[in-house]
Design an enzyme around this catalytic site. Sequence first.
Site, PDB file in Angstrom:
ATOM      1  N   ASN A   1      -4.031   9.605  -6.890  1.00 23.06           N
ATOM      2  CA  ASN A   1      -2.833  10.444  -6.841  1.00 23.06           C
ATOM      3  C   ASN A   1      -1.548   9.631  -6.635  1.00 23.06           C
ATOM      4  O   ASN A   1      -0.466  10.216  -6.543  1.00 23.06           O
ATOM      5  CB  ASN A   1      -2.951  11.459  -5.689  1.00 23.06           C
TER       6      ASN A   1
ATOM      7  N   ASP B   1      -0.140   5.032   0.970  1.00 25.58           N
ATOM      8  CA  ASP B   1      -0.422   5.994   2.045  1.00 25.58           C
ATOM      9  C   ASP B   1      -0.316   5.337   3.417  1.00 25.58           C
ATOM     10  O   ASP B   1      -1.082   4.437   3.726  1.00 25.58           O
ATOM     11  CB  ASP B   1      -1.835   6.573   1.873  1.00 25.58           C
TER      12      ASP B   1
ATOM     13  N   GLY C   1      -7.584   3.740   3.218  1.00 30.23           N
ATOM     14  CA  GLY C   1      -7.717   2.719   2.182  1.00 30.23           C
ATOM     15  C   GLY C   1      -9.035   2.762   1.426  1.00 30.23           C
ATOM     16  O   GLY C   1      -9.249   2.008   0.483  1.00 30.23           O
TER      17      GLY C   1
ATOM     18  N   ARG D   1     -12.015   7.849  -2.644  1.00 30.48           N
ATOM     19  CA  ARG D   1     -12.430   9.233  -2.404  1.00 30.48           C
ATOM     20  C   ARG D   1     -13.952   9.356  -2.281  1.00 30.48           C
ATOM     21  O   ARG D   1     -14.462   9.950  -1.335  1.00 30.48           O
ATOM     22  CB  ARG D   1     -11.939  10.111  -3.553  1.00 30.48           C
TER      23      ARG D   1
ATOM     24  N   ASP E   1       0.875  -1.161   0.000  1.00 30.74           N
ATOM     25  CA  ASP E   1       0.000   0.000   0.000  1.00 30.74           C
ATOM     26  C   ASP E   1       0.924   1.226   0.000  1.00 30.74           C
ATOM     27  O   ASP E   1       2.112   1.108   0.311  1.00 30.74           O
ATOM     28  CB  ASP E   1      -0.865  -0.031   1.272  1.00 30.74           C
TER      29      ASP E   1
HETATM   30  C1  G6P Z   1      -5.852   5.721  -0.168  1.00 32.04           C
HETATM   31  C2  G6P Z   1      -5.967   6.451   1.155  1.00 32.04           C
HETATM   32  C3  G6P Z   1      -7.368   6.980   1.365  1.00 32.04           C
HETATM   33  C4  G6P Z   1      -7.833   7.771   0.143  1.00 32.04           C
HETATM   34  C5  G6P Z   1      -7.773   6.893  -1.094  1.00 32.04           C
HETATM   35  C6  G6P Z   1      -8.179   7.648  -2.356  1.00 32.04           C
HETATM   36  O1  G6P Z   1      -6.488   4.499  -0.071  1.00 32.04           O
HETATM   37  O2  G6P Z   1      -5.623   5.597   2.224  1.00 32.04           O
HETATM   38  O3  G6P Z   1      -7.360   7.806   2.505  1.00 32.04           O
HETATM   39  O4  G6P Z   1      -9.159   8.231   0.315  1.00 32.04           O
HETATM   40  O5  G6P Z   1      -6.438   6.443  -1.264  1.00 32.04           O
HETATM   41  O6  G6P Z   1      -7.219   8.619  -2.624  1.00 32.04           O
HETATM   42  P1  G6P Z   1      -7.348   9.752  -3.712  1.00 32.04           P
HETATM   43  O7  G6P Z   1      -5.970  10.333  -3.760  1.00 32.04           O
HETATM   44  O8  G6P Z   1      -7.721   9.077  -5.013  1.00 32.04           O
HETATM   45  O9  G6P Z   1      -8.388  10.697  -3.260  1.00 32.04           O
HETATM   46 MG    MG Z   2      -2.755   3.113   3.652  1.00 32.50          MG
END
Ligand code: G6P
Ligand code: MG
Length: 216
Positions: free
Chosen positions: A117, A10, A45, A48, A8
């Site tokens: 992102n 983040d 995880g 969005r 993973d």
């Molecule tokens: C990861 C993070 C989440 C986030 C998701 C979508 O899984 O842990 O906190 O909401 O990615 O991210 P994004 O950058 O596409 O909004």
């Molecule tokens: Mg994570």
Amino acid sequence: QIKAFLFDLDGVIVDTAIYHYQAWKRLANELGFDISEEFNEGLKGVSRTDSLDLILAHGGLTLSDEKKTELAAQKNDWYLELVSRMSSNDILPGVATFFSQVRQAGLKTALGSVSKNAPLILERIGMTDAFEAIIDGTKISKGKPDPEVFTKGAAELGVSPAECVVFEDAVAGVEAGKRGGMFVVGLGSPDTLAQADLVAPSLESLTVETVLTACS
Ligand code: G6P
Ligand code: MG
């Protein structure tokens, strides 16, 4: 036999989890309520749009799809602002050492992140080349806890789920790895990540050898 490690992003490679939380908290505050760190554990995880739905439900709000699109874009703008100053200095402690052991052991590596992102963050921290396969939020139809992000990573590497170890800091991510039929290392607290096969505070406290021994 283990052939690949799936990571993973983040909260595992880089501490962007805090920036996601700050941006969501700001959004909730503007809508007139707050989200706690404990509530945030359930957002890690999660995609969005799914995160926004959870937050709005938490605040007791029902909004139009149009408004929700606008709020999700606002959150992302704030998030991008927060990550814009990131560099390789933001890579979490222990990651570089762990990855050199992974290469030494001849294991394949994939990124499994629900974040759209993710490629941008990898560029910022200079780790794009550390992964043979990169599965991000633009390549999947279902976020964690669905296993899709990891099963796609395994498929792209040409290995079976039983040959993979997943590294995750999120409850939803640990569940995704388990549902995908993989050995899961939870990075964080054993109380929160009880479903994982092995739990450690971070990659800094692990060696590849420890992980491979735990799998066998
Ligand atoms: C990861 C993070 C989440 C986030 C998701 C979508 O899984 O842990 O906190 O909401 O990615 O991210 P994004 O950058 O596409 O909004
Ligand atoms: Mg994570």
